[in-house]
Design an enzyme around this catalytic site. Sequence first.
Site, PDB file in Angstrom:
ATOM      1  N   PHE B 243       0.816  -1.224   0.000  1.00 42.64           N
ATOM      2  CA  PHE B 243       0.000   0.000   0.000  1.00 42.64           C
ATOM      3  C   PHE B 243       0.844   1.266   0.000  1.00 42.64           C
ATOM      4  O   PHE B 243       0.381   2.319   0.444  1.00 42.64           O
ATOM      5  CB  PHE B 243      -0.975  -0.007   1.190  1.00 42.64           C
ATOM      6  N   THR B 471      -1.596  -7.524  -5.887  1.00 46.00           N
ATOM      7  CA  THR B 471      -2.519  -7.057  -6.923  1.00 46.00           C
ATOM      8  C   THR B 471      -2.876  -8.148  -7.910  1.00 46.00           C
ATOM      9  O   THR B 471      -3.887  -8.071  -8.589  1.00 46.00           O
ATOM     10  CB  THR B 471      -1.873  -5.913  -7.706  1.00 46.00           C
ATOM     11  N   ARG B 647      -8.337  -1.402 -20.672  1.00 43.86           N
ATOM     12  CA  ARG B 647      -8.347  -2.854 -20.823  1.00 43.86           C
ATOM     13  C   ARG B 647      -8.188  -3.515 -19.461  1.00 43.86           C
ATOM     14  O   ARG B 647      -7.276  -3.184 -18.700  1.00 43.86           O
ATOM     15  CB  ARG B 647      -7.209  -3.293 -21.750  1.00 43.86           C
ATOM     16  N   GLN B 657      -9.124  -6.026  -6.516  1.00 41.55           N
ATOM     17  CA  GLN B 657      -8.485  -4.753  -6.202  1.00 41.55           C
ATOM     18  C   GLN B 657      -9.506  -3.671  -5.882  1.00 41.55           C
ATOM     19  O   GLN B 657      -9.367  -2.914  -4.937  1.00 41.55           O
ATOM     20  CB  GLN B 657      -7.640  -4.295  -7.400  1.00 41.55           C
ATOM     21  N   GLU B 724      -5.391   1.678  -7.207  1.00 42.24           N
ATOM     22  CA  GLU B 724      -5.587   2.818  -6.310  1.00 42.24           C
ATOM     23  C   GLU B 724      -6.860   3.596  -6.648  1.00 42.24           C
ATOM     24  O   GLU B 724      -7.038   4.719  -6.197  1.00 42.24           O
ATOM     25  CB  GLU B 724      -4.357   3.725  -6.371  1.00 42.24           C
TER      26      GLU B 724
END
Lengths: 338, 758
Positions: B243, B471, B647, B657, B724
Amino acid sequence: MLPFSYERAETLDDARKAVSDGGEQPPTSAAVQFIAGGTNMSDYMRLGVNRPAHLVDINPIPDSSLRTIAITESEVRLGALVRMSEVEDHPGINQRCPMLAESLKLAASRQIRNMASLGGNILQRTRCEYFRETSWPCNKRDPGSGCAAMDGFNRQHAVLGTSDACIATYHGDFAQALIALDASVEILGQAGSRRMRFAELHRLPGDRPEIETVLRPDEIIVAIAVSLPAWAARSGYLKIRDRQSYAFSLASAAVALDLSEETVRDVRIALGGVATVPWRATEAEEALKGKALTEETATKAAEIAFSGAKPRQHNAFKVELGKQTLVRALMDVGQMRI
Amino acid sequence: MNEAAPRPKENMGEPLPRIDGRLKVTGQAPYPADIPVNNLAHAVLVTSEIARGRITALHLDKARAVPGVIEIFTSESLHGDLEKPKFGPASTSIGPLHDTKIWHDGQIMALVIAETIEAAREAAMRVTADYDEEKPSTGFGSEGTETVAATEASKQFKEDVKAGDFNAAFASAPVTIDAEYLMPTHHHNPIELFSTTAYWQGEDLVVHEPSQNVHGWKVEIARQLKIEPDRVRVISPYIGGAFGSKGPVTPRTALVALVARRLGRPVRCVVTRPQAFTTQTYRAETRHHIQMGATQDGKITAFRHEGWEVTSRPDPYVVGGTSTTGRMYDYGSVLTKVFLVKADRPTPSYMRSPPETPYVYALESAMDEMAVALDMDPVEFRRINDATHEPIEGKPFSSRPLMECYDEAAREFGWSRRSLQPGSMRDGDWMIGMGCATAIYPANIAPCAVRIILTDDGRARVQTASHEIGTGIRTVAAQLTAEQLGLDIGAIEVEMGDTRLPAAPVAGGSNTTASVSSAIMKACGEIREKLARAAVTAKDGPFSGQDPHSVVFREGKLVAGNASQELKDIFELLGSGVIEQYSEFRPEATSPEAVSKLYKGKMEMVSGEKGEMVKYAFGAEFVEVHIHRRTREIRVPRIVGAFAGGRIMNTRTARSQLMGGMIWGISSALHEATEFDHRSARVVNRDLQDYLVPVNADIQEVTVILVPEVDKDANPAGIKGLGELGNVGTAAAIASAVYHATGQRIRQLPIRIDSLIG
């Protein structure tokens, strides 16, 4: 963490004899201490808050009475080594006194409740941040050093039963149900056994906040006895906290109601998350007796329960929250069908 | 909950499960502190109990007396062998033991090394210090802080964006709002504890540490140790949550390496949870002042955003989200300014969507307040102010699917059932509120190198020093390579997180998927070219004489029309068993040296605001809260987010995520805050008992909608980061929902019971 030695007690006699110097100091700072579930003890040993030189593990003691939940017509007797989760799962207790089961279900996490013993649970120590981190002054951990919480960040601290030396909250939930029902505890020590009202077990902090109970270092709680009137079935535990699980209460209320139609014949109220010790609100109970249970009478009782509150900078909200929690609990329990 | 593996829509990849999922859930993934090392010594930090002053004495005798203690390093132990960290590549310029000055609470004062971790911990607890203590400043509202303009304090923060004449527009606006918002300090608290394991092999140093930037670390660690960067190897294949906290090098890392060199044996230092609150980075607390003016029919004419950010005394870390908020809507006029407030605190740094999380919280809260002032639906208010060009430089958005996100999320959420008046929706004792907000994050991309080794049995190995911070990039890299070379994903192995591998950029700014994928596509293209060329130039093969571009790769074969040929046969034609393809991807607008600079620890990231178009990923989040009329607990029964990120490589990892982001958004709105004792500038809630994050029971229905988007102008791969995006705007949506439920506008996070009661 401080090196320590460890022994497993095979009998209750072994255990109490292992603590040879009963001494004058409180059990929490004795050199020899008992360990059961260890959920609070091991945590505080790692943090350096609790530093026993020798631990006596009472888990191996085979006495079945330590592990038994026994319910009669009028009473439940809970062995001190019964795990929290065993009581919360017990159908008889859920039926006869939901407040007891709920106070356990809403505590900690199931994993912790699978380990934690009832005897250890009621002796759990405060979660005050300044107590748990050894670099702060703390009268409870280091007598005479001062109280960093008093004028520090004290959002979670107590508003009832505080003193100039300590405002640390007693966070236990189960104890609120016990004090509401005027439970008693059976204690075994080198001087023999004694039985006392649960309400007399914990001490207000006063000017000696390091002494949390009336227990001597050699004494073990062996059982908890709770009388269960039929109307204890109309009871509940409401816990308000910052998240929906796995958090200590900001305010909680244990309530049992003996109703005749709308009228309160008898009522038991205990308040958690707001006081330095398990806290029974007897004046609020008196204010309700003989009255109809309405929002107005409940609110009046809540006002009385918090009339002596002494908030500090960040915990003033607990006064209003505590009142609202109690009113909500009273109204909810009042509507229960039994 | 909706399904974990959403069916791919247009321009989306298959929801393949994570290739390392089994390793992780069975505890077999080798995290850096788990690596078995022979003859290991354990180090434990000793940290300061004051926030400002000087150490006058350290008392070590009781600590040395603990059996098993090997050595205690203090400021007297360095002998000039360790350069101070450099703020930028390192998280702070405050050296671990470089002098006796105390800049912040919990500063490293000593390092105890012992044979066991227990002995090291006990000894560390026995170290006591005498201080010459000074009165510290905690932050906003404290005496003794220093406020400076961010543009003057930091070279990284180049300008306070502006457009038009804000003052005139605001003065003449018929409807105005003027409000301040506060977001507190946050700590990342990844579940994996921070750690460094260091050992020397002759003159070469090996560091095992969770890192989001191994090549950057290599260079900075070498600089501090005064050795050549090539002597340093940083290994970080698995990272248990980052993070941003594992982006810059910590002040501990090179010190542990130095100790290992002095002792001539491996040393491991695991930082305790409480110590992480002061020796690692955090999200700076920020205060925002927003003024907004609009016409009666809802057109914004003036927007002003001023931010104040707490930082340490020596290091000018800038959060600086005005570049994004100033470009969000078609405002007419914009005026922004960012200030740093220097206090006696550790240096803050990146934390998931560093600028956007606080700054968009403030903007989107203000948007809701303006919608209320206009008596207008907040979605319609945003529609009126939607933009095709950003207002600062007038550049077009490469794509702007914001209102598509709003419309899809609103439909799923049932926004039309919301009544406009606050306090008008109830369910028994529970007040119901609904709110929404925009999510935005720039589409960043960076240079990246990759090596793909394809063997004649149809197996491929992908190597790049990128970082799997959770991720799913390892899975995406395998999936993309499989797709590009016509192989099964089971035939692909991926190696990441090691400076021995081709250089990759920091896992930050959500650039990794775009950067790594671009490099893989380039390498695979070159491999295909090589194989196809061999196939068509073969004398009597099935593709002889054909156009190499007519050949496609499918199921381990080369295929054209009805003809096909096994990979193995092509390798035979080539007279080789292995193709080892090293490729470098360099985005347009980077220098020709961009990749070689990457190896030297310097990265040229192309941010979404650069270039002729501005490139952003967008989303819209809708949330419902229930608040008890008496006790004011806030519950979030459901949250819906719709997101467009170009994409989508894998709908499962993308959803994960975004869902995780929204959950963190709930956390920042209702739970999280690092609390300070303002007398001492010390952290009070330094563990997960008191630093609250949501538990399962707090998170009910979370719905993620992936909105199809094709945006070839963002970058050639058309990929925008999602990591994010999900936690941007959530807090504003929740604050708006709380207002809608109660009529109480809370402008300070987190919103807890005490915000609403008493």
